[in-house]
Design a protein around this motif. Sequence first.
Motif, PDB file in Angstrom:
ATOM      1  N   GLU A 115       0.768  -1.548  -0.075  1.00  7.02           N
ATOM      2  CA  GLU A 115       0.118   0.197  -0.011  1.00  7.02           C
ATOM      3  C   GLU A 115       1.040   1.888   0.274  1.00  7.02           C
ATOM      4  O   GLU A 115       1.040   2.441  -1.206  1.00  7.02           O
ATOM      5  N   GLN A 116       2.307   0.994   0.924  1.00 13.62           N
ATOM      6  CA  GLN A 116       2.587   2.495   0.489  1.00 13.62           C
ATOM      7  C   GLN A 116       3.714   2.546  -0.202  1.00 13.62           C
ATOM      8  O   GLN A 116       3.277   3.477  -0.988  1.00 13.62           O
ATOM      9  N   THR A 117       3.828   1.779  -1.232  1.00 16.16           N
ATOM     10  CA  THR A 117       4.722   1.656  -2.228  1.00 16.16           C
ATOM     11  C   THR A 117       3.512   2.436  -3.474  1.00 16.16           C
ATOM     12  O   THR A 117       3.504   2.987  -4.169  1.00 16.16           O
ATOM     13  N   ARG A 118       2.520   1.675  -3.483  1.00 21.71           N
ATOM     14  CA  ARG A 118       1.231   2.442  -4.547  1.00 21.71           C
ATOM     15  C   ARG A 118       0.833   3.715  -3.828  1.00 21.71           C
ATOM     16  O   ARG A 118       0.538   4.233  -4.811  1.00 21.71           O
ATOM     17  N   LYS A 119       0.560   3.622  -3.339  1.00 21.45           N
ATOM     18  CA  LYS A 119       0.688   5.276  -2.586  1.00 21.45           C
ATOM     19  C   LYS A 119       1.975   6.489  -3.197  1.00 21.45           C
ATOM     20  O   LYS A 119       1.421   7.215  -3.642  1.00 21.45           O
ATOM     21  N   MET A 120       3.134   6.045  -3.025  1.00 23.47           N
ATOM     22  CA  MET A 120       3.944   6.931  -3.450  1.00 23.47           C
ATOM     23  C   MET A 120       4.238   6.976  -4.701  1.00 23.47           C
ATOM     24  O   MET A 120       4.338   7.842  -5.152  1.00 23.47           O
ATOM     25  N   ALA A 121       4.137   6.335  -5.613  1.00 25.10           N
ATOM     26  CA  ALA A 121       3.329   5.660  -7.253  1.00 25.10           C
ATOM     27  C   ALA A 121       2.675   7.033  -7.452  1.00 25.10           C
ATOM     28  O   ALA A 121       2.840   7.511  -8.390  1.00 25.10           O
ATOM     29  N   ALA A 122       1.235   6.694  -7.046  1.00 21.71           N
ATOM     30  CA  ALA A 122       0.827   7.634  -6.649  1.00 21.71           C
ATOM     31  C   ALA A 122       0.828   9.215  -6.255  1.00 21.71           C
ATOM     32  O   ALA A 122       0.302   9.692  -8.068  1.00 21.71           O
ATOM     33  N   SER A 123       1.603   9.548  -5.519  1.00 23.52           N
ATOM     34  CA  SER A 123       1.778  10.802  -5.324  1.00 23.52           C
ATOM     35  C   SER A 123       2.676  11.478  -6.614  1.00 23.52           C
ATOM     36  O   SER A 123       2.696  12.380  -7.168  1.00 23.52           O
ATOM     37  N   LEU A 124       3.937  10.635  -6.727  1.00 19.47           N
ATOM     38  CA  LEU A 124       4.532  10.549  -8.140  1.00 19.47           C
ATOM     39  C   LEU A 124       4.034  10.987  -9.070  1.00 19.47           C
ATOM     40  O   LEU A 124       4.296  12.345 -10.151  1.00 19.47           O
ATOM     41  N   LEU A 125       2.753  10.152  -9.089  1.00 16.07           N
ATOM     42  CA  LEU A 125       2.738  10.304 -10.829  1.00 16.07           C
ATOM     43  C   LEU A 125       1.515  11.756 -10.690  1.00 16.07           C
ATOM     44  O   LEU A 125       1.001  12.607 -11.699  1.00 16.07           O
ATOM     45  N   ASP A 126       0.845  12.275  -9.705  1.00 12.98           N
ATOM     46  CA  ASP A 126       0.430  13.881  -9.798  1.00 12.98           C
ATOM     47  C   ASP A 126       1.080  14.836  -9.766  1.00 12.98           C
ATOM     48  O   ASP A 126       0.521  15.722 -10.268  1.00 12.98           O
TER      49      ASP A 126
END
Length: 130
Positions: A115-126
Amino acid sequence: MSDFQTSLSIAASGMEAQAARLRHVSENIANVDTPGYHRKTIAFEAVVRDGEKSGEVRAGKVRLDQSELSRVLDPGNPLADANGYYEGSNVDLVTEIADAREAQRSYEANLRMFEQTRKMAASLLDLLRR
């Protein structure tokens, strides 16, 4: 493979391996009173890709615990010998419950990492969209 994909793959493999472990622990608990039942154990193996360890794990072969089966005194049991004993299982509930808790906690740790990795990837895309 990107670092995000690698992290997700490692966490997902850990969850799959712990789920397999928990399935075997559940089978052991369900068969605690089954005469002649040998406890199942499972070990994890490192996944190797292109000659290098990838950081991922997988469930290895299922092995049967070869420790001695318990002797149960029950003269009325049709499996009992002339002395009234029959072979029970070698499952210890305390050990199985401890294994189940450890597998659950390891699964949850891998899930949090996923979940943490998924959130980091989503933040980077934003950030990249701005």
